[in-house]
Write an enzyme that holds these catalytic residues in place. Structure first.
Site, short mmCIF file in Angstrom:
data_model
loop_
_atom_site.label_atom_id
_atom_site.label_comp_id
_atom_site.label_asym_id
_atom_site.label_seq_id
_atom_site.Cartn_x
_atom_site.Cartn_y
_atom_site.Cartn_z
N ASP A 112 -28.26 27.67 20.54
CA ASP A 112 -28.32 27.22 19.51
C ASP A 112 -27.50 29.30 19.44
O ASP A 112 -28.72 29.95 19.84
CB ASP A 112 -29.59 26.96 18.63
CG ASP A 112 -28.72 27.74 16.98
OD1 ASP A 112 -28.19 26.31 16.42
OD2 ASP A 112 -28.81 28.30 17.17
N HIS A 146 -12.91 31.50 9.34
CA HIS A 146 -13.02 30.97 9.83
C HIS A 146 -12.65 30.54 11.38
O HIS A 146 -13.10 30.38 12.33
CB HIS A 146 -12.69 29.59 8.99
CG HIS A 146 -14.02 28.18 8.75
ND1 HIS A 146 -14.78 27.76 9.61
CD2 HIS A 146 -13.28 27.41 7.78
CE1 HIS A 146 -15.04 27.78 9.35
NE2 HIS A 146 -14.46 26.34 8.10
N ASP A 150 -13.74 30.27 15.04
CA ASP A 150 -13.19 29.01 15.66
C ASP A 150 -13.25 29.31 17.72
O ASP A 150 -13.41 29.46 18.60
CB ASP A 150 -12.35 28.52 15.62
CG ASP A 150 -12.16 27.41 15.02
OD1 ASP A 150 -13.39 26.84 14.11
OD2 ASP A 150 -11.52 27.06 13.89
N ASP A 206 -22.73 25.31 15.69
CA ASP A 206 -23.22 26.30 16.67
C ASP A 206 -23.89 25.68 17.17
O ASP A 206 -25.03 26.34 18.11
CB ASP A 206 -24.03 27.65 15.96
CG ASP A 206 -24.86 27.31 15.53
OD1 ASP A 206 -25.03 26.42 15.22
OD2 ASP A 206 -25.01 28.54 14.65
#
Length: 874
Positions: A489, A502, A506, A532
């Site tokens: 994580d 965003h 990405d 994630d």
């Protein structure tokens, strides 16, 4: 002396002679009487065969009887054995009237049976009765006195088959008329003869009745047989006609010959001198007459637009009609036909008219019509039934004929199109081959996309879980082989998304996947199963040290700075490691173990890894125990509510209340809403928690009323899990309907991040919830950067900013982003609430940007109703 003796001798001879003469006369009279009697009996026998009625027969008996004895007073009484009624077919008397004139028809039989006639019937013996004997019988109560007194009364029974069926009676009113034994005997002969004749007549009558009955039965049988023969001939003719109609449907004759043959076939069944067939076109707006024949040799009607003619009337009614001329004229008078087109009315000379609708392709597409113009040909209902039956086959024949003609035309068009299409296909063949190649490439891409993450190209959850399942099956077959599962994580991913947007987020994920690939072998599997969250399957490791080395490499690789938006950005990761150790391991259980270990790594301070072991198992057991306790707390209503005020940032006025659940755990102490929601999320109890909150609000409604707070709007945070399933959404809707608070007071806040991951369900559910007239809003806005366009088609009333925004007001980029959110909300006429205001300075800065409503530590005190009650009691 001698002469005296001679004289005496002559005298004796004379006396003897006289006696002989007397005997001879008596014998002669007896023979003559016997001859007369014999002749009379013969005459009676002949009379029985010649007369036409019983009255005529008995009248003849009286005439013949009168020649032998005094019979001026004579009657015949006959007993009907079936109903025991006495009837008098012949009666003649000088003094007495006919009994029918003296007694009613109902009483005459009883009266006669009570007199001398009835006495003879009962005794069955002849009776010669004078006045003395008559009076003695009355005294003995054997009879009753009927009629006028007579000198002598003679009655003889009539016997048939040893049963007395009647009485012959002769009466004398004069003392000069007497009856002797000879008369009694003679009357007995007559009675016997009458009984024989009656028996013969009865037998003859029965024979005639039997013959008549048999004749009737034979007549009925003959009529029935004749009818069956006619019906059989009619059925054979009908069957032959149907075969001919069926043959016509498959024949290659032209249209005119086809309809002429149909007319010929129908003519064999019923006279059809005047006949025509009407058909509708494909659009059912025009009618034409492909066949028409008339005694008047008139030409066929022209095709016409559908109007109000007689033919259209039968098509519209969809049922066979047999109309007389008076019926047709009544339809004309009532305006049902020829009201708009009187020029088409040629029905005055029609005597009878039959119209049968033709069902073609299961629709009324025409009509078969025959009519007569004079009374020589009268159509009956059976003609209508016959024509209706035949019309079904005629419609089928016409349907097949039209289909065949249409097929021929289609074949001709098809041949032209085939030639044209063949030429076009030759040109398109090369393009088709290219298209097929592209389609195969697209199919391969679709298969790849179905199993891989679209952003990173890594296996997605479904594909990775399949590989993990295969690895478990392999180790069950090969006991010495081992593998490890790493659950990764990323740290600070949310901050990167919030700060840089965003697109940069990405790019961060793509770069992370590239670095992770460098840390594993070719036979290992790397996958992305969440926003994630990454997972690594280390195949065929020697021991736990191998997994630790890979985890170290991953932490080192991910700790290197990222270059995002021309800035250096550092991240990190928390890793949970799980090994296949138990026979009962499944792909889901191993992923859960690795997830639990990762969660422990985050708790330990991030940037590290934790191996799932017995301690982790214990932690899981604690989590399970905590889940059970939470379920019990919900069912026992042990959870409490506190109310966080939402205030006007300028005036400090309380504008609304946000109810928050908390839990006074017996060992863990007070668990606030954030941690409570986290526990519920892990236990899949978020929906139950929301339903519990709505129910508890109803129970506290009265207390809020007492405190004058029940009128304030309520900001209720609702989990997006309610929107994923129909039954959960229905449960939520029912609970909202049961709320004591008005729908205008209820503000339902759904997390923005949940909306991004499940947009379709949210949109559909929002449309349903809007019907309840509650206010819908998004909370945590700005955390997932949903597209601004999505706000335009959602029935939203407000936004609640993510609580992280007030903490980064020292950043110019954050201020610009906040200002953009404010302007967007204004443009869309949305109410904006700021969450997480913890200082007065943050409050002032929010006012400078333009925000008017907010909540947080610096704004108002959390309200707990039980504390208020305690203070009031104190």
């Amino acid at each position: 002396m001698f002469r005296d003796e001679q004289t005496q001798h002559s005298q004796r001879e004379f006396e003897l002679m006289q006696k002989r003469i007397s005997r001879l006369k008596s014998l002669a009279l007896k023979y003559k009487r016997a001859e007369v009697t014999q002749n009379m009996l013969l005459e009676l026998s002949n009379l029985a065969a010649s007369v036409s009625s019983p009255a005529e027969f008995y009248s003849g008996v009286h005439s013949y009887l009168s020649t032998l004895l005094p019979a001026d007073n004579f009657f015949v009484a006959l007993l009907d054995p079936l109903n025991n009624v006495l009837e008098i077919p012949f009666f003649l008397d000088e003094k007495d009237k006919h009994p029918l004139e003296l007694f009613s028809k109902e009483n005459i039989s009883a009266k006669l049976l009570s007199g001398l006639t009835g006495y003879v019937l009962k005794t069955g013996k002849s009776l010669l009765c004078n006045q003395d004997k008559f009076e003695q019988l009355i005294l003995d109560k054997q009879i009753e006195s009927l009629g006028a007194p007579c000198h002598l009364w003679l009655g003889v029974p009539i016997t048939v088959h040893h049963s007395v069926v009647g009485v012959l009676v002769i009466q004398s009113y004069s003392e000069q008329v007497n009856f002797t034994e000879v008369d009694i005997e003679l009357l007995g002969f007559v009675s016997h003869q009458i009984s024989n004749i009656m028996e013969r007549v009865q037998h003859q009558e029965q024979l005639e009745q039997a013959i008549a009955q048999r004749t009737r039965e034979l007549s009925v049988a003959y009529d029935k047989l004749k009818q069956e023969v006619n019906e059989k001939r009619r059925a054979e003719l009908l069957q032959k006609s149907l075969f001919e109609i069926a043959d016509l449907a498959t024949s290659n004759i032209d249209t005119h010959a086809f309809y002429s043959e149909l007319h010929r076939v129908i003519s064999h069944l019923i006279p059809v001198s005047n006949c025509y067939i009407a058909l509708l076109n494909d659009q059912c707006n025009q009618i034409n007459f492909p066949f028409y024949v008339s005694q008047a040799n008139g030409r066929a009607p022209d095709s016409r637009i559908i109007c109000d003619g007689l033919t259209e009337y039968v098509i519209k009614n969809r049922r066979p009609l047999l109309l007389q001329n008076i019926d047709i004229q009544s339809l004309v008078s009532s305006g049902q036909i020829y009201a708009k087109t009187p020029e088409l009315n040629n029905t005055k000379d029609i005597y009878q008219w039959i119209g049968i609708p033709l069902f073609i392709h299961e629709q009324v597409r025409g009509a078969l019509t025959i009519y007569s113009t004079n009374k020589t040909r009268r159509y009956q209902e059976n003609d209508l039934d016959l024509l209706t039956f035949v019309s079904q086959h005629i419609a089928s024949a016409i349907e097949r004929k039209l289909s065949a003609e249409s097929l021929i035309a289609s074949y001709e068009q098809l041949e032209d199109k085939v030639i044209e299409r063949t030429q076009a296909l030759a040109l398109l063949n090369q393009d088709l081959e290219k298209e097929i190649a592209q389609r195969r490439k697209m199919e391969q891409q679709l298969v790849h996309d179905a199993n891989h993450d679209t952003l990173t190209g890594l296996p997605n959850r479904g594909m990775f879980m399949e590989r993990l399942s295969q690895a478990i099956k392999h180790t069950r077959r090969h006991k010495l082989d081992r593998f490890a599962l790493l659950f990764i994580d990323l740290d600070r991913f949310k901050l990167i998304n919030d700060t840089l947007g965003h697109i940069e987020g990405d790019r961060f994920l793509v770069e992370t996947s590239r670095r992770l690939k460098l840390c594993i072998r070719e036979n290992d599997s790397l996958g992305r199963i969440g926003g994630d969250e990454f997972v690594i399957l280390l195949d065929r490791i020697n021991g736990s040290q191998d997994a630790k080395e890979v985890a170290e490499r991953v932490l080192t690789g991910l700790s290197e700075p990222y270059k995002l938006a021309n800035q250096q950005f550092k991240s990190g990761a928390s890793i949970g490691i799980a090994f296949n150790q138990h026979k009962t391991d499944t792909s889901e259980s191993l992923l859960r173990d690795a997830d639990a270990a990762m969660y422990q790594a985050k708790t330990n301070g991030k940037g590290c890894y934790v191996i799932f072991d017995d301690k982790s198992h214990k932690q899981l057991d604690k989590d399970i125990e905590l889940e059970l306790e939470l379920r019990n707390a919900i069912s026992n209503r042990s959870l409490l509510i506190s109310y966080l005020p939402i205030e006007d940032l300028q005036t400090g006025e309380t504008l609304a209340l946000e109810p928050r659940l908390y839990w006074n755990h017996p060992s863990l102490g007070k668990i606030k809403q954030a941690k409570l929601l986290n526990i519920a999320e892990h236990c899949s109890l978020t929906t139950e928690l929301d339903i519990f909150l709505l129910g508890t609000l109803n129970s506290e409604y009265a207390q809020l009323q007492k405190m004058s707070l029940a009128h304030l709007p309520l900001h209720i945070n609702i989990s997006g899990h309610h929107l994923k399933h129909k039954h959960a959404l229905r449960h939520l809707k029912n609970k909202l309907k049961q709320s004591y608070f008005s729908s205008e007071q209820l503000w339902l806040f759904f997390d923005e991040q949940g909306f991004i991951f499940d947009t379709d369900n949210h949109i559909n559910a929002f449309d349903l919830l809007t019907k309840l007239e509650v206010n819908l809003a998004l909370s945590g806005y700005g955390s997932a950067h949903s597209a601004l366009s999505s706000l335009t088609f959602l029935p939203l009333k407000g936004l609640k900013l993510d609580p992280s925004y007030p903490c980064h007001l020292d950043s110019k980029q954050h201020k610009k982003l906040l200002n953009a959110h404010f302007l967007t909300a204004q443009a869309l006429e949305l109410t904006v609430f700021v969450d997480g205001i913890s200082t007065k300075q943050q409050k002032e800065l929010m006012l400078e940007i333009g925000f008017e409503r907010g909540q947080g530590q610096a704004l108002g005190k959390v309200l707990r109703l039980e504390e208020v009650e305690t203070s009031v009691c104190a």
